[in-house]
Scaffold this motif. Structure first.
Motif, PDB file in Angstrom:
ATOM      1  N   CYS A 154      -8.973   4.181   8.404  1.00 41.15           N
ATOM      2  CA  CYS A 154      -7.552   3.911   8.176  1.00 41.15           C
ATOM      3  C   CYS A 154      -7.380   2.632   7.359  1.00 41.15           C
ATOM      4  O   CYS A 154      -8.172   1.697   7.453  1.00 41.15           O
ATOM      5  CB  CYS A 154      -6.828   3.777   9.500  1.00 41.15           C
ATOM      6  N   SER A 155      -6.315   2.607   6.598  1.00 41.72           N
ATOM      7  CA  SER A 155      -6.036   1.458   5.738  1.00 41.72           C
ATOM      8  C   SER A 155      -5.071   0.469   6.377  1.00 41.72           C
ATOM      9  O   SER A 155      -5.269  -0.746   6.308  1.00 41.72           O
ATOM     10  CB  SER A 155      -5.444   1.941   4.402  1.00 41.72           C
ATOM     11  N   CYS A 207       0.854  -1.188   0.000  1.00 41.16           N
ATOM     12  CA  CYS A 207       0.000   0.000   0.000  1.00 41.16           C
ATOM     13  C   CYS A 207       0.890   1.238   0.000  1.00 41.16           C
ATOM     14  O   CYS A 207       1.664   1.459   0.938  1.00 41.16           O
ATOM     15  CB  CYS A 207      -0.909   0.002   1.234  1.00 41.16           C
ATOM     16  N   VAL A 237       0.938   4.601   0.761  1.00 42.56           N
ATOM     17  CA  VAL A 237       0.039   5.460   1.533  1.00 42.56           C
ATOM     18  C   VAL A 237       0.234   6.928   1.160  1.00 42.56           C
ATOM     19  O   VAL A 237       1.288   7.330   0.665  1.00 42.56           O
ATOM     20  CB  VAL A 237       0.238   5.263   3.050  1.00 42.56           C
ATOM     21  N   ASP A 238      -0.813   7.720   1.392  1.00 45.06           N
ATOM     22  CA  ASP A 238      -0.705   9.154   1.126  1.00 45.06           C
ATOM     23  C   ASP A 238      -1.171  10.020   2.300  1.00 45.06           C
ATOM     24  O   ASP A 238      -1.135  11.246   2.218  1.00 45.06           O
ATOM     25  CB  ASP A 238      -1.472   9.547  -0.140  1.00 45.06           C
ATOM     26  N   GLY A 279      -4.073   5.656   0.749  1.00 43.19           N
ATOM     27  CA  GLY A 279      -4.533   5.038   1.982  1.00 43.19           C
ATOM     28  C   GLY A 279      -3.937   5.760   3.174  1.00 43.19           C
ATOM     29  O   GLY A 279      -2.943   6.474   3.050  1.00 43.19           O
ATOM     30  N   THR A 280      -4.577   5.583   4.320  1.00 43.65           N
ATOM     31  CA  THR A 280      -4.135   6.244   5.549  1.00 43.65           C
ATOM     32  C   THR A 280      -3.421   5.258   6.456  1.00 43.65           C
ATOM     33  O   THR A 280      -3.948   4.181   6.764  1.00 43.65           O
ATOM     34  CB  THR A 280      -5.329   6.863   6.283  1.00 43.65           C
ATOM     35  N   TYR A 281      -2.233   5.655   6.888  1.00 45.54           N
ATOM     36  CA  TYR A 281      -1.389   4.865   7.783  1.00 45.54           C
ATOM     37  C   TYR A 281      -1.597   5.374   9.204  1.00 45.54           C
ATOM     38  O   TYR A 281      -1.333   6.528   9.498  1.00 45.54           O
ATOM     39  CB  TYR A 281       0.058   5.037   7.329  1.00 45.54           C
TER      40      TYR A 281
END
Length: 289
Positions: free
Chosen positions: A180-181, A102, A104-105, A156-158
């Motif tokens: 959250c991812s 993933c 993430v952003d 996705g959010t970490y």
């Protein structure tokens, strides 16, 4: 325009990058102390690469004990222009099974026992973290990961937790309710510090497990994570090699390169000379303006 110099911070299971030409381990010190380990420097094609094992070779440091300030400062001092993070994470979504990469952003920072800024009394700065990763480097990393055979999700959010213990079931469900991812223990404050050091930062979060929320799968255990880590490691190394091929030649400037132009609040006359001297390691460009 300048040349790319890529800093790679390797997480659990990644302690070296084979295939580097003129490879050598370099001891580096910073105003914030030594980094997690010596830094492996060398070239892949025409790209200069600096690899730092985040936890030290042999995985000697827990997430809380990682000196993120020293790690980012050391990469900056070695001339890195951009930083790629490779880290193991748990999945908070059914559609992100173990083995997924993933890119993430976004981040939510739930750490509480770490130093989170290079700046402080005597020289204050407030950098924007609205968009905490570099879209250019993230896109190139995602492309390289696909070429390496990984299943890739972009965006996705970490959720960064303190650790070293894994989540409770209630915490895992809370973070899922936030959208959250993935969940990990290391990308914060690393991403914040990279931004303060004007280093574009991309994070490839490599899923090893479903955390503890998934009723149909056994709760996360270290042995399970290690097995998946080994499966991911070869693809992660291939990712770095393939990414290096995309970073040959000239590097166009990034807006992140000048983040501090609008972030340093303390006026020149009020700055603590000792802090100015210390911060030259990561903010020398902006302090010379």
């Amino acid at each position: 325009m300048g040349e790319w110099v890529l800093g790679v911070v390797g997480g659990s299971g990644l302690y070296d990058i084979p295939g580097l030409k003129d490879a050598r381990w370099v001891a580096q010190d910073t105003p914030w102390g030594p980094p997690s380990d010596e830094i492996l420097t060398g070239t892949l094609g025409e790209l200069t690469l600096c690899f730092l094992p985040r936890h030290g070779r042999g995985h000697k440091l827990s997430p809380t004990d990682v000196n993120a300030r020293a790690n980012i400062a050391a990469l900056k001092q070695l001339g890195c222009t951009d930083v790629l993070s490779l880290s193991a994470v748990g999945s908070l979504k059914e559609e992100l099974p173990p083995g997924t990469f993933c890119v993430v952003d976004q981040f939510i920072d739930r750490t509480f026992a770490r130093e989170k800024s290079f700046f402080g009394p005597g020289l204050v700065a407030h950098v924007s973290m609205a968009h905490p990763t570099c879209p250019r480097l993230s896109a190139l990393a995602a492309e390289a990961a696909r070429e390496a055979g990984a299943s890739v999700v972009e965006g996705g959010t970490y959720l960064a937790m303190e650790g070293p213990q894994f989540s409770t079931r209630a915490e895992s469900e809370l973070y899922r309710s936030w959208g959250c991812s993935v969940i990990g223990m290391t990308n914060m404050p690393e991403a914040k510090l990279a931004r303060e050091a004007e280093l574009p930062y991309a994070s490839v979060a490599m899923v090893t497990d479903y955390d503890c929320w998934h009723e149909d799968i056994a709760h996360v255990e270290v042995a399970q994570i290690v097995a998946c880590l080994m499966d991911n490691a070869a693809k992660a190394r291939d990712l770095v090699v393939r990414l290096s091929a995309k970073l040959q030649g000239s590097r166009a400037a990034s807006p992140i390169d000048t983040t501090l132009n609008d972030a340093i609040i303390t006026g020149p006359a009020a700055r603590d000379p000792a802090m100015v001297e210390k911060l030259k390691a990561v903010a020398g460009r902006a302090l010379a303006l």
